[in-house]
Enzyme design. Sequence first.
Site, PDB file in Angstrom:
ATOM      1  N   CYS A 108      36.863  51.649  28.717  1.00  0.00           N
ATOM      2  CA  CYS A 108      35.461  51.286  28.957  1.00  0.00           C
ATOM      3  C   CYS A 108      34.530  52.498  28.953  1.00  0.00           C
ATOM      4  CB  CYS A 108      35.332  50.511  30.259  1.00  0.00           C
ATOM      5  SG  CYS A 108      36.291  48.998  30.251  1.00  0.00           S
ATOM      6  N   HIS A 232      28.109  51.243  32.623  1.00  0.00           N
ATOM      7  CA  HIS A 232      29.122  50.325  32.112  1.00  0.00           C
ATOM      8  C   HIS A 232      29.004  49.013  32.884  1.00  0.00           C
ATOM      9  CE1 HIS A 232      32.683  48.372  30.917  1.00  0.00           C
ATOM     10  NE2 HIS A 232      33.360  48.626  32.015  1.00  0.00           N
ATOM     11  N   ASN A 262      32.149  41.828  30.733  1.00  0.00           N
ATOM     12  CA  ASN A 262      32.609  43.211  30.524  1.00  0.00           C
ATOM     13  C   ASN A 262      33.105  43.340  29.084  1.00  0.00           C
ATOM     14  OD1 ASN A 262      33.968  45.631  30.384  1.00  0.00           O
ATOM     15  ND2 ASN A 262      35.005  45.405  32.361  1.00  0.00           N
TER      16      ASN A 262
HETATM   17  O1  UT7 Z   1      35.874  47.844  32.977  1.00  0.00           O
HETATM   18  C1  UT7 Z   1      36.617  48.486  33.933  1.00  0.00           C
HETATM   19  C2  UT7 Z   1      37.637  47.661  34.587  1.00  0.00           C
HETATM   20  N1  UT7 Z   1      37.258  46.594  35.434  1.00  0.00           N
HETATM   21  C3  UT7 Z   1      36.582  46.698  36.595  1.00  0.00           C
HETATM   22  O2  UT7 Z   1      35.799  47.551  36.792  1.00  0.00           O
HETATM   23  C4  UT7 Z   1      36.827  45.692  37.646  1.00  0.00           C
HETATM   24  C5  UT7 Z   1      36.845  46.303  39.009  1.00  0.00           C
HETATM   25  N2  UT7 Z   1      37.140  45.333  40.039  1.00  0.00           N
HETATM   26  C6  UT7 Z   1      36.362  44.260  40.287  1.00  0.00           C
HETATM   27  O3  UT7 Z   1      35.358  44.045  39.650  1.00  0.00           O
HETATM   28  C7  UT7 Z   1      36.754  43.350  41.440  1.00  0.00           C
HETATM   29  O4  UT7 Z   1      37.769  43.948  42.197  1.00  0.00           O
HETATM   30  C8  UT7 Z   1      37.210  41.953  40.967  1.00  0.00           C
HETATM   31  C9  UT7 Z   1      36.022  41.178  40.413  1.00  0.00           C
HETATM   32  C10 UT7 Z   1      38.292  42.077  39.907  1.00  0.00           C
HETATM   33  C11 UT7 Z   1      37.765  41.172  42.146  1.00  0.00           C
HETATM   34  O5  UT7 Z   1      36.790  41.101  43.175  1.00  0.00           O
HETATM   35  P1  UT7 Z   1      37.191  41.403  44.685  1.00  0.00           P
HETATM   36  O6  UT7 Z   1      35.999  41.233  45.484  1.00  0.00           O
HETATM   37  O7  UT7 Z   1      37.881  42.728  44.710  1.00  0.00           O
HETATM   38  O8  UT7 Z   1      38.163  40.202  44.994  1.00  0.00           O
HETATM   39  P2  UT7 Z   1      39.676  40.258  45.517  1.00  0.00           P
HETATM   40  O9  UT7 Z   1      40.577  40.710  44.433  1.00  0.00           O
HETATM   41  O10 UT7 Z   1      39.706  40.963  46.824  1.00  0.00           O
HETATM   42  O11 UT7 Z   1      39.923  38.741  45.790  1.00  0.00           O
HETATM   43  C12 UT7 Z   1      39.230  38.023  46.834  1.00  0.00           C
HETATM   44  C13 UT7 Z   1      39.739  36.601  46.861  1.00  0.00           C
HETATM   45  C14 UT7 Z   1      41.262  36.513  46.875  1.00  0.00           C
HETATM   46  O12 UT7 Z   1      41.610  35.389  47.662  1.00  0.00           O
HETATM   47  P3  UT7 Z   1      42.066  35.559  49.195  1.00  0.00           P
HETATM   48  O13 UT7 Z   1      43.249  36.486  49.154  1.00  0.00           O
HETATM   49  O14 UT7 Z   1      40.878  36.155  49.893  1.00  0.00           O
HETATM   50  O15 UT7 Z   1      42.389  34.177  49.611  1.00  0.00           O
HETATM   51  C15 UT7 Z   1      41.631  36.247  45.447  1.00  0.00           C
HETATM   52  O16 UT7 Z   1      42.831  35.562  45.302  1.00  0.00           O
HETATM   53  O17 UT7 Z   1      39.319  35.930  45.668  1.00  0.00           O
HETATM   54  C16 UT7 Z   1      40.462  35.387  44.993  1.00  0.00           C
HETATM   55  N3  UT7 Z   1      40.213  35.484  43.564  1.00  0.00           N
HETATM   56  C17 UT7 Z   1      39.556  34.553  42.873  1.00  0.00           C
HETATM   57  N4  UT7 Z   1      39.015  33.377  43.240  1.00  0.00           N
HETATM   58  C18 UT7 Z   1      38.401  32.653  42.284  1.00  0.00           C
HETATM   59  C19 UT7 Z   1      40.541  36.501  42.719  1.00  0.00           C
HETATM   60  N5  UT7 Z   1      40.095  36.232  41.492  1.00  0.00           N
HETATM   61  C20 UT7 Z   1      39.490  35.027  41.559  1.00  0.00           C
HETATM   62  C21 UT7 Z   1      38.822  34.224  40.597  1.00  0.00           C
HETATM   63  N6  UT7 Z   1      38.285  33.061  41.013  1.00  0.00           N
HETATM   64  N7  UT7 Z   1      38.674  34.585  39.318  1.00  0.00           N
END
Ligand code: UT7
Length: 306
Positions: A108, A232, A262
């Site tokens: 990226c 980005h 993205n």
């Molecule tokens: O281009 C460079 C690479 N990419 C990035 O820069 C991405 C960097 N990371 C992020 O943008 C974020 O970490 C994410 C968007 C990937 C995830 O967001 P988060 O706030 O870190 O969520 P999380 O992984 O802590 O998940 C929170 C909750 C979890 O459930 P519990 O454990 O709280 O019950 C996940 O299982 O959200 C759940 N979850 C989802 N729910 C609905 C994870 N993905 C999803 C989803 N839809 N797509």
Amino acid sequence: MGVRFRGWGTAVPDHVVTNDDLSRTLDTSDAWITERTGIRERRIGGTAKSLGVLAGSRALADAGVEPADIDFLVLATTTPDRITPATAPMIAAELGLTCPAMDVNGACSGFMYALRTAQGLLETGNTRILVIGSENLSRWVDWNDRNMAVLLADGAGAAVIEHDATVNEILSFRLGANGEWADLLTCEHGGYFQMDGKEVFRRAVRVVVESAELALADAGVTADQIALVVPHQANIRIIQAATQRLGIPMERAVVVLDRYGNTSSSSIPLAFDDARSNGRVVAGEYALFTGFGAGMTWASAVMRWA
Ligand code: UT7
């Protein structure tokens, strides 16, 4: 040695996939995706070559130059159409370029890596370079994996940059890479993108802020002088956290991830082109370009528009 941007072009597939579309097949929701990422819809389709050709031809037209005027093509892509040959020569052939052409994979940060490479190529005697970021990320997404499917999308953006003895628009550049963090975001041969999102998020904010502060210091520019941030487009919360730590009001950041998701190497030129068409690129003003990605790689640059 002066470098000037001469023209820009972008391309996105016609097919729009909304959060609600994804919610029909995945355990996710528009509310979760919008709140946690800022993404509302994305474009899916095309190939790195087809999107790159379209963005590249638009950049040539915008710059008002002919294929014969281009001395080098540098293509940033994480998703080349084939492992070999590189996608750049195929794009060059389609555009009618007869110059050298190569791919750069900075994930990226790819467009920034390609731009820095092109700047160096101008310093070693080339006159005009076409830089393209083009991605077909959807091909490497497991559409049953909600972690990646809600984030990644397709698109391309391109710029023509040229040597200019009278002005210089790229004031500073800071690139970085740390392969010890390689496993945080991967796609194996024949596999799909996988990511430890939380860890990428944490490190992304850190490397963006650190590299941006170094680039600002190199350019002799303070954060309050930055009129436009072109980040980005991975997650609105990463952009908010980074601009807040840099002390730059969020309103100065360009956000297009709500429409495009993205798009990796393509996201910075897609964002820049949006800013430009909305009259946000003003002669004499300073801009900060900043990105991060798999590798982990990162890059920040300070521009001043001539
Ligand atoms: O281009 C460079 C690479 N990419 C990035 O820069 C991405 C960097 N990371 C992020 O943008 C974020 O970490 C994410 C968007 C990937 C995830 O967001 P988060 O706030 O870190 O969520 P999380 O992984 O802590 O998940 C929170 C909750 C979890 O459930 P519990 O454990 O709280 O019950 C996940 O299982 O959200 C759940 N979850 C989802 N729910 C609905 C994870 N993905 C999803 C989803 N839809 N797509």
